[in-house]
Write a protein that holds these residues in place. Structure first.
Motif, PDB file in Angstrom:
ATOM      1  N   SER A 154      -7.541  12.604  -8.566  1.00 52.61           N
ATOM      2  CA  SER A 154      -8.031  13.562  -9.566  1.00 52.61           C
ATOM      3  C   SER A 154      -9.557  13.586  -9.583  1.00 52.61           C
ATOM      4  CB  SER A 154      -7.488  13.229 -10.948  1.00 52.61           C
ATOM      5  OG  SER A 154      -8.004  11.998 -11.403  1.00 52.61           O
ATOM      6  N   ASP A 207       3.254  -1.854  -7.849  1.00 51.72           N
ATOM      7  CA  ASP A 207       3.390  -0.526  -7.242  1.00 51.72           C
ATOM      8  C   ASP A 207       2.989   0.574  -8.221  1.00 51.72           C
ATOM      9  OD1 ASP A 207       4.234  -1.586  -4.850  1.00 51.72           O
ATOM     10  OD2 ASP A 207       6.383  -1.326  -5.290  1.00 51.72           O
ATOM     11  N   ASP A 208       3.410   0.451  -9.489  1.00 52.10           N
ATOM     12  CA  ASP A 208       3.041   1.453 -10.500  1.00 52.10           C
ATOM     13  C   ASP A 208       1.533   1.495 -10.707  1.00 52.10           C
ATOM     14  OD1 ASP A 208       5.648   2.178 -10.810  1.00 52.10           O
ATOM     15  OD2 ASP A 208       5.939   1.149 -12.739  1.00 52.10           O
ATOM     16  N   LEU A 209       0.916   0.322 -10.775  1.00 51.64           N
ATOM     17  CA  LEU A 209      -0.544   0.279 -10.941  1.00 51.64           C
ATOM     18  C   LEU A 209      -1.256   0.885  -9.743  1.00 51.64           C
ATOM     19  CD1 LEU A 209      -1.056  -3.247 -12.536  1.00 51.64           C
ATOM     20  CD2 LEU A 209      -1.372  -1.037 -13.638  1.00 51.64           C
ATOM     21  N   ARG A 210      -0.766   0.594  -8.553  1.00 47.74           N
ATOM     22  CA  ARG A 210      -1.368   1.143  -7.344  1.00 47.74           C
ATOM     23  C   ARG A 210      -1.245   2.668  -7.337  1.00 47.74           C
ATOM     24  NH1 ARG A 210       1.598  -1.365  -3.756  1.00 47.74           N
ATOM     25  NH2 ARG A 210       0.440  -3.277  -3.988  1.00 47.74           N
ATOM     26  N   ASP A 211      -0.070   3.188  -7.745  1.00 49.28           N
ATOM     27  CA  ASP A 211       0.127   4.641  -7.794  1.00 49.28           C
ATOM     28  C   ASP A 211      -0.794   5.286  -8.829  1.00 49.28           C
ATOM     29  OD1 ASP A 211       2.052   4.425  -5.855  1.00 49.28           O
ATOM     30  OD2 ASP A 211       3.751   4.472  -7.268  1.00 49.28           O
ATOM     31  N   ARG A 212      -0.961   4.651  -9.972  1.00 48.93           N
ATOM     32  CA  ARG A 212      -1.849   5.206 -10.998  1.00 48.93           C
ATOM     33  C   ARG A 212      -3.302   5.213 -10.533  1.00 48.93           C
ATOM     34  NH1 ARG A 212       0.185   3.040 -16.878  1.00 48.93           N
ATOM     35  NH2 ARG A 212       2.288   3.871 -16.730  1.00 48.93           N
ATOM     36  N   LEU A 213      -3.723   4.141  -9.881  1.00 47.05           N
ATOM     37  CA  LEU A 213      -5.088   4.103  -9.362  1.00 47.05           C
ATOM     38  C   LEU A 213      -5.294   5.169  -8.293  1.00 47.05           C
ATOM     39  CD1 LEU A 213      -5.790   0.270  -9.118  1.00 47.05           C
ATOM     40  CD2 LEU A 213      -6.868   1.908 -10.654  1.00 47.05           C
ATOM     41  N   GLN A 214      -4.308   5.341  -7.434  1.00 44.40           N
ATOM     42  CA  GLN A 214      -4.410   6.360  -6.388  1.00 44.40           C
ATOM     43  C   GLN A 214      -4.455   7.748  -7.013  1.00 44.40           C
ATOM     44  OE1 GLN A 214      -4.739   5.644  -3.091  1.00 44.40           O
ATOM     45  NE2 GLN A 214      -5.192   7.798  -2.847  1.00 44.40           N
ATOM     46  N   GLY A 215      -3.642   7.976  -8.059  1.00 40.79           N
ATOM     47  CA  GLY A 215      -3.650   9.263  -8.738  1.00 40.79           C
ATOM     48  C   GLY A 215      -4.985   9.524  -9.422  1.00 40.79           C
ATOM     49  N   GLY A 216      -5.589   8.477 -10.004  1.00 39.47           N
ATOM     50  CA  GLY A 216      -6.903   8.623 -10.625  1.00 39.47           C
ATOM     51  C   GLY A 216      -7.974   8.943  -9.604  1.00 39.47           C
ATOM     52  N   GLN A 217      -7.911   8.324  -8.449  1.00 38.55           N
ATOM     53  CA  GLN A 217      -8.876   8.617  -7.395  1.00 38.55           C
ATOM     54  C   GLN A 217      -8.690  10.034  -6.873  1.00 38.55           C
ATOM     55  OE1 GLN A 217      -8.455   5.599  -4.410  1.00 38.55           O
ATOM     56  NE2 GLN A 217      -9.982   4.277  -5.372  1.00 38.55           N
TER      57      GLN A 217
END
Length: 91
Positions: free
Chosen positions: A74, A62-72
């Protein structure tokens, strides 16, 4: 010297050693121990990774998915023409 009976009792490696030679190494002679050591290292590394993981698997994913979504998000905000697509599993 050697008699015929002495030569009959010797195996191939003894005869070659008597002449100062040795048998040719096959690829399986070095490949199998190398693959065995690699497999053991892989299992030990995976075990240590599981033991030292800071979070359970579901939380980490879940943390990795949230970070990837946040990177996309930005990237999408910095480039007005591109829109971020949601991260989906199993694509």
């Amino acid at each position: 010297m050697f008699s015929a009976n002495d030569l009959k009792k010797m195996d191939k490696d003894d005869l070659l050693n008597l002449l100062g030679l040795e048998t040719r190494k096959r690829s399986a002679d070095w490949l199998l121990p190398t693959l065995g050591a690699f497999s053991v290292g892989l299992l030990v590394g995976a075990g240590l990774g599981l033991l030292m993981a800071p979070k359970p698997g579901a939380e980490l994913r879940d943390d990795l998915r949230d970070r990837l979504q946040g990177g996309q998000d930005s990237l999408a905000n910095s480039d007005g023409q591109r829109r971020a697509e949601p991260v989906s599993r199993g694509v």
